[in-house]
Design an enzyme around this catalytic site. Structure first.
Site, short mmCIF file in Angstrom:
data_model
loop_
_atom_site.label_atom_id
_atom_site.label_comp_id
_atom_site.label_asym_id
_atom_site.label_seq_id
_atom_site.Cartn_x
_atom_site.Cartn_y
_atom_site.Cartn_z
N LYS A 112 28.32 54.33 3.20
CA LYS A 112 27.36 53.41 3.06
C LYS A 112 26.48 53.79 1.82
O LYS A 112 25.82 52.79 1.44
CB LYS A 112 26.48 53.91 4.32
N LYS A 195 40.96 44.74 9.44
CA LYS A 195 40.46 44.45 10.80
C LYS A 195 39.41 43.52 10.84
O LYS A 195 38.56 43.39 9.88
CB LYS A 195 40.22 45.84 11.43
N LYS A 198 32.21 42.14 11.79
CA LYS A 198 31.28 41.00 11.42
C LYS A 198 30.68 41.53 10.09
O LYS A 198 30.06 40.78 9.41
CB LYS A 198 29.91 41.59 12.24
#
Length: 332
Positions: A112, A195, A198
């Protein structure tokens, strides 16, 4: 006594095929055999700063999708994370014994930081602690997670065991990864890279609520290549991903038919995609119909949310009362 299962999905939007085949389909089976807590992780979603309008709308979307897929509020506990304030109290206690170094070493935190260096907030740093609180508040032993969450689950065991040692009481059991099937289902996205998720954008996902027209449009734009150049060649990743999707939603003979065409260098990707889209539409039809019905039934959604909050808080309040006693908090 049934073993306790806990799992949550962040309220960042509607559920897609990856959520359904990778997790929710197994949840439906689990609720018949285990003491299941399925929650909507709205506190977790705050790390990306949703607007108030988006936050509530996303929570509703996940609740509706959960119910439409077949989760039963009478058999399992379905609740919104923020309806159970005891989770935050346990989060506080666990944070007192979580160390900066171990939190900074978490792979997801480092990812992140690299991906969004302008939003390195404390919530991201202590994300594994909140996840541990979600699990430990119900003293769960089984947690359905993918490979990307296994480190967080290991940290949950660490925090629970550290609490047990600190207060000299074997209170929290160790939670472990759990899949109802022998092999976790990986559902590829339409962008050919990995994969379905969103975070890669709407074009990468087939949402359970997508209209047939939307599904056909998305699949028609899925990444392919120029086609096989020799017979029986190994499929490149972008093509294998589409075949993996067909394996999930299509009959076995359909998959075998297109696999044979590919091996003979006779496949036409346009026909292949049309078939894949139609099979996705058939696979999602029952859920899509229920989504439309449930989304318009406000009274039912309120009833489910209230019932879930009551059941979840009953479990959580018992844990917090016992944790307070172990720590040494007493009323005068």
């Amino acid at each position: 006594m049934k073993e306790t299962v806990v799992s949550g999905i962040r309220s960042t939007g509607k559920l897609h095929l990856g959520n359904y085949y990778g997790a929710v389909k197994n949840f439906i089976k689990m609720q018949e055999e285990y003491n299941c807590y399925f929650f909507i992780a709205d506190w977790h979603s705050l790390t990306t700063h949703p607007t108030p309008e988006n936050l509530h709308g996303n929570i509703k979307n996940v609740l509706v999708d959960y119910l439409a897929c077949g989760l039963n509020p009478e058999e399992s506990t379905i609740y919104v994370q923020s309806d159970v304030p005891e989770i935050i109290e346990l989060y506080l206690y666990l944070n007192m014994n979580a160390y900066l170094g171990e939190l900074e070493r978490a792979t997801s935190f480092k990812d992140k930081v690299r991906g969004n260096p302008d939003n390195v907030n404390a919530g991201l740093l202590t994300y594994p602690v909140l996840m541990a609180a979600d699990i430990l508040i119900h003293k769960a032993t089984k947690v359905p997670v993918g490979k990307d969450q296994e480190q967080h689950l290991e940290m949950a065991r660490t925090f629970g065991n550290r609490f047990n040692r600190l207060y000299n009481h074997e209170y929290f059991p160790e939670p472990y990864a759990f899949s109802y099937t022998e092999k976790l289902v990986k559902v590829p996205g339409l962008d050919g890279k990995g994969k379905m998720g969103k975070s890669e954008g709407d074009a990468n996902c087939i949402y359970l609520s997508d209209t047939p027209e939307a599904i056909r449009k998305k699949v028609s734009r899925a990444v392919t290549d120029s086609g096989p150049t020799v017979e029986n060649q190994e499929k490149p990743e972008v093509i294998q991903n589409l075949f993996d999707l067909m394996k999930i939603v299509s009959p076995a003979d359909t998959l075998a038919h297109f696999d044979e065409l590919y091996n003979k260098m006779a496949i036409r990707y346009g026909d292949f995609k049309k078939q894949l889209a139609e099979d996705m539409i058939i696979a999602t039809d029952p859920v899509r119909d229920r989504i439309n019905d449930i989304a318009n039934d406000t009274a039912y959604l309120q009833k489910v949310a209230r019932l879930g909050a009551e059941k979840a808080r009953e479990s959580a309040q018992k844990t917090i009362q016992e944790v307070r006693e172990l720590i040494g908090f007493k009323s005068f």
